[in-house]
Enzyme design. Sequence first.
Site, PDB file in Angstrom:
ATOM      1  N   HIS A   1      -6.041   1.990  -1.166  1.00 17.04           N
ATOM      2  CA  HIS A   1      -6.058   0.646  -1.730  1.00 17.04           C
ATOM      3  C   HIS A   1      -4.633   0.207  -2.020  1.00 17.04           C
ATOM      4  O   HIS A   1      -3.736   1.030  -2.175  1.00 17.04           O
ATOM      5  CB  HIS A   1      -6.830   0.649  -3.057  1.00 17.04           C
ATOM      6  CG  HIS A   1      -8.293   0.826  -2.889  1.00 17.04           C
ATOM      7  ND1 HIS A   1      -9.081  -0.106  -2.250  1.00 17.04           N
ATOM      8  CD2 HIS A   1      -9.110   1.826  -3.282  1.00 17.04           C
ATOM      9  CE1 HIS A   1     -10.327   0.323  -2.260  1.00 17.04           C
ATOM     10  NE2 HIS A   1     -10.372   1.494  -2.880  1.00 17.04           N
TER      11      HIS A   1
ATOM     12  N   TYR B   1       0.839  -1.193   0.000  1.00 14.55           N
ATOM     13  CA  TYR B   1       0.000   0.000   0.000  1.00 14.55           C
ATOM     14  C   TYR B   1       0.875   1.244   0.000  1.00 14.55           C
ATOM     15  O   TYR B   1       1.904   1.279   0.666  1.00 14.55           O
ATOM     16  CB  TYR B   1      -0.863   0.060   1.262  1.00 14.55           C
ATOM     17  CG  TYR B   1      -1.819  -1.077   1.455  1.00 14.55           C
ATOM     18  CD1 TYR B   1      -1.393  -2.290   1.980  1.00 14.55           C
ATOM     19  CD2 TYR B   1      -3.164  -0.941   1.140  1.00 14.55           C
ATOM     20  CE1 TYR B   1      -2.263  -3.326   2.171  1.00 14.55           C
ATOM     21  CE2 TYR B   1      -4.053  -1.972   1.339  1.00 14.55           C
ATOM     22  CZ  TYR B   1      -3.595  -3.166   1.860  1.00 14.55           C
ATOM     23  OH  TYR B   1      -4.471  -4.197   2.057  1.00 14.55           O
TER      24      TYR B   1
ATOM     25  N   LYS C   1      -4.578  -4.315  -9.775  1.00 12.93           N
ATOM     26  CA  LYS C   1      -3.319  -4.124  -9.071  1.00 12.93           C
ATOM     27  C   LYS C   1      -2.195  -4.633  -9.952  1.00 12.93           C
ATOM     28  O   LYS C   1      -2.396  -5.471 -10.827  1.00 12.93           O
ATOM     29  CB  LYS C   1      -3.329  -4.880  -7.743  1.00 12.93           C
ATOM     30  CG  LYS C   1      -4.424  -4.378  -6.824  1.00 12.93           C
ATOM     31  CD  LYS C   1      -4.323  -4.992  -5.454  1.00 12.93           C
ATOM     32  CE  LYS C   1      -5.647  -4.962  -4.731  1.00 12.93           C
ATOM     33  NZ  LYS C   1      -6.245  -3.628  -4.591  1.00 12.93           N
TER      34      LYS C   1
END
Lengths: 527, 284
Positions: free
Chosen positions: B229, B221, B260
Site C-alpha cells: 500500500h 509506495y 496515509k
Amino acid sequence: MEAELEPRSRRLFSPAELLAARTRDRKVAQCSQGQKDFIPDGSEEQAERLHRCREEHWQLLAEERVERLGSLVKAEWKPREGIVELKSPAGKFWHTMGFTEHGRQCLLPEEALYLLECGSIQLFYRDLPLSIQEAYETLLSQGTVSLLQYQVFSHLKRLGYIVLRFCPSAVPSQYERQLNLDSYCKSSGKHHRKRKRRSSPRLQAKKPKGSGNPPECEGTPKKASDSCGSPSHPASGRSCLPEKSKESDPASGEVESAQVPTDAAQLSKPPSRSKAQAEDYGKAAGDSCSGTHLPRWDFNRIAFPNMASDCPHTFLPQPDERLLPENVAGREADATRWRKLVNQKREKLSRKEREQRERESRYKSSVNADREVRRCSNWQEYKLLLKQRSQRRAGRRPSHLWDQPVTPLVKPDQVASAAAVLQQISVLQPSHILDGASRLQEDTEGMKIDFSVYQADAVANFKKNDPGKPYARMCVRRFDEQIPSLRAVKQLACQSEDVPVIFALVDNGDIAFYSFKEFKLPVDIYH
Amino acid sequence: MIRIHVLEGTALVWSAEEAREIRERFRLVGTLVGALARKPRQNAHLGLPLQLLPEEARLLAELGAAVLVRGTETQPPAEGEEPTQASEVEAYRRELEESYQEQQRLAGAEREALLARLAERIAQGRARRREQRGETPDTVEDSGLLDSPFVLPHDAMMVQLPTARRCLGQVERVDWTSPSPDWPHPGRPAHEARYRVFRELWGRGYYLSGGSKFGGDFLVYPGDPLRFHAHYIALCCPQGDPLPLRTLVAAARLGTGVKKTLLLCSPDAGGTLAFTSLQWSGLQ
C-alpha cells in the site's frame, strides 16, 4: 538511429500458435496472493509472492488477440468522412452501436476502436489490417474524438452501458415535453439523424421538415430560445412589437378601430418572434436537425378586419388576391347580418353549472361587471385604475401600526400559512441548478457534453432511432484543469434539461466521476 | 532502447516486454489503459497500452533509456493521391494464404491423429451399428476411416489482431526538451515542479504513481504497488504559491482518513526540495 528503432521482437504468431489459440483459457485469475503487505522487509516470502504476482501480470499482458476469421466483421476506415464503414454484415453489436448512411452500415471511430479491442471487427485501411496501436494513432488523431474521450467511452462500454454521442439539438425542451411534442417528433422522424456526427456538413443541407406544420414551427423556436439562451431575442422581440403595430396601421389601408392594432400585433407576434429566433438559432447553432424557415406572409402588412360588435364599419372590401388560393375568387361582403349572429346565442347552462354560478355570485364578481373597469378602453388605463385602487387601500392602513419605524411584517390577507411567513423572513432562498440557466449566454469555457449514457439493463428494449431518456450525460475533462464555474455548470445542466450531468475526470489513465447532487435543506415547518 | 509513442501529449508503451522492463528495471509503474486481450469486456484488469505519466516518460528519456516517437502516417492522403502499397498488400495476402494452408495442414494432421487414437472405438461403434441393422460384417469398410480429404473452411482459420505495430517504418523522433503539439509539457511551470519532486522521490528508491485518487499529486509506495500500500500522498506546493488553510486541512483530513501520511513537497528556485509531512497525532 535506424538501429535504435528496430523492433524488439515481432509478436506475430505462427500458424501453429494460432491454431493452438483455439483452446485458450478465457479466465482471468485474480492475483490473490493474500492481502497486501505494509512494508518491504526483504524476506524471501515477500519476494516470492511479488515474483508470482508479476509473472501472472506479464503473462496476461503478453497475450495477443487471436480470433476466428469467420467471426470477425470486416470494416474499413474512411479518413475523409471520419467514419468506419462495415464491409460485411454487422454482428450483435449492431443493436446498440453504429448507424446507417446511404444504405451502408457505418460506425463512429470510437465505437470501431472499442470493437477492435474486443476482437469483434477487423479494421482495414488501404487494404491492410490495422493493429491496435495503428488504429489508436489513426482514428484518434483526427480531431473528432480525443484520447481522453475514448478512454471514458471504452471504460463505460466495458461496464456495459450504452454510450452515444451527444447531439444538443436532439434534446426535447421542457416545453416540447409539456406539449407531448417529443413523442410526435420521434414518430415523424425528426430526430432520426441524431446518430450522425455533430459536425457533419450534410446536416445543414437537409431540407427543413413540415413547413406547413404549425406546432413544429412553434416548437422549434421555443426550443431555440431554451437551448441557445441568447438574451438578445426577447429584447428584439419586444422592440419589434411596437414598431410592427405602428407599421400595420398605415399599411392596412382600411379603417380600423383602436383594437385592430392590438389584434394585428398579437397575430404578428408569434411569426415575428419565430423569425427573430430563427435568425438567432441559425447563427448560434449551425447544425440544427430541422431548421425553421421564414413564413411566406409578411403579417405586418396583412390586416384582418375587426368583426366585433363595437366596430361600426360592416362593409368589407374585396381581399387582396395574393392572399387567396388560386381558384378562389374573393368578393366584397356586407357583414351586418353576420355581425348580428356573432356571439348572440344565449349560453345554456346545465343545472350544476347554474348552481355553481349562483354560489359564486355571492362572493365573486366578474371583472367586466365593474363599471369603472368598463370605462377603461385599454390596458394602460386599466393598470392605472388598479394602481389607484391599491393606493387607496393602502391609505386605509392603521397608522399606529404602519407609521412606526417598525412595521408589521405581513398584512392579514397576505398570508395563509406559517410557511408563507417563514418565506418572508428567510435569508437564503432555495435555488435549483436550472434557475436562470436559460438566460445565460453560450460561453461554457470550452466545456461541452460529450456522451449520453444509457443503462445496461435497457439493452433489450434499446432502439437506436429512439433511445429515450438517458441515465446521465458525460462531460469529459482532464483532472488538472480548472474546476468549472457555476455559470458553466448551469449552462451544461440547461443543455441537458432534466438528465443529470456527470463530469468524467481523467488523470493519466485513471478515471473518476464527479457530479453535483441536489438536496433540500430541511424546513422546520410542515406546509 | 524503449520506444515511447506519444499521442496528443500522452506517453504510451505498446510492447509487453518494454512495459516489463520499465517496471522491473526502472521502478516506474504507469497505468494500463487498454482492453485486456483475454477478457476485453471488464474493467478490473486492463491491458496494453501502458500509459506513462509525463514525468515518468521524461525520466526515462533523461536517463537515455527511452526515446519518444510518434507515428507519421496518420494524416489522410491528399486529394487524388493514393499511395501505392500494392507490394505490402500483396505480401499480406500471401502471408494470409500461407497461414491458411499451414493451418489446414495442421488441422488435418490433428484430425488424423485424433481418428487414429479413437480408431478402435470407431470400429467397434460401426460394428455394433451394422449388427443392429442386420447387415453382414464387411471388413473392407473398416479401412476407410478417412472418407474424404479434410478441408478447413476459410472462415475457421485463426487470425491474429496484433496489438503493437508490425513494422516500425513510419515513426519519427519527438524532442522531449522543447514543447510541441505532440509533447506540450516542457517549459510548463506545473510540470517542472512536479518533475523535480518526482525525480527526487524516485531517486530515494520509492515507487510512484498518480495521486488523483487521494487528492494529491503522487502516491508514494515503499515497494511495488502490486504488493504494497502507499505510505505517502505527495502534494507539490511550489514555494511562493499561496496555500489556503482550507486546502491544507482538506488534504490532511483525506490523508488521515485513508491511513496515509500527507507529504508536502516544495521545490524552490535554488534547486533544493523541502519535504513536510503531516500526520494525525491526536490530542494527548
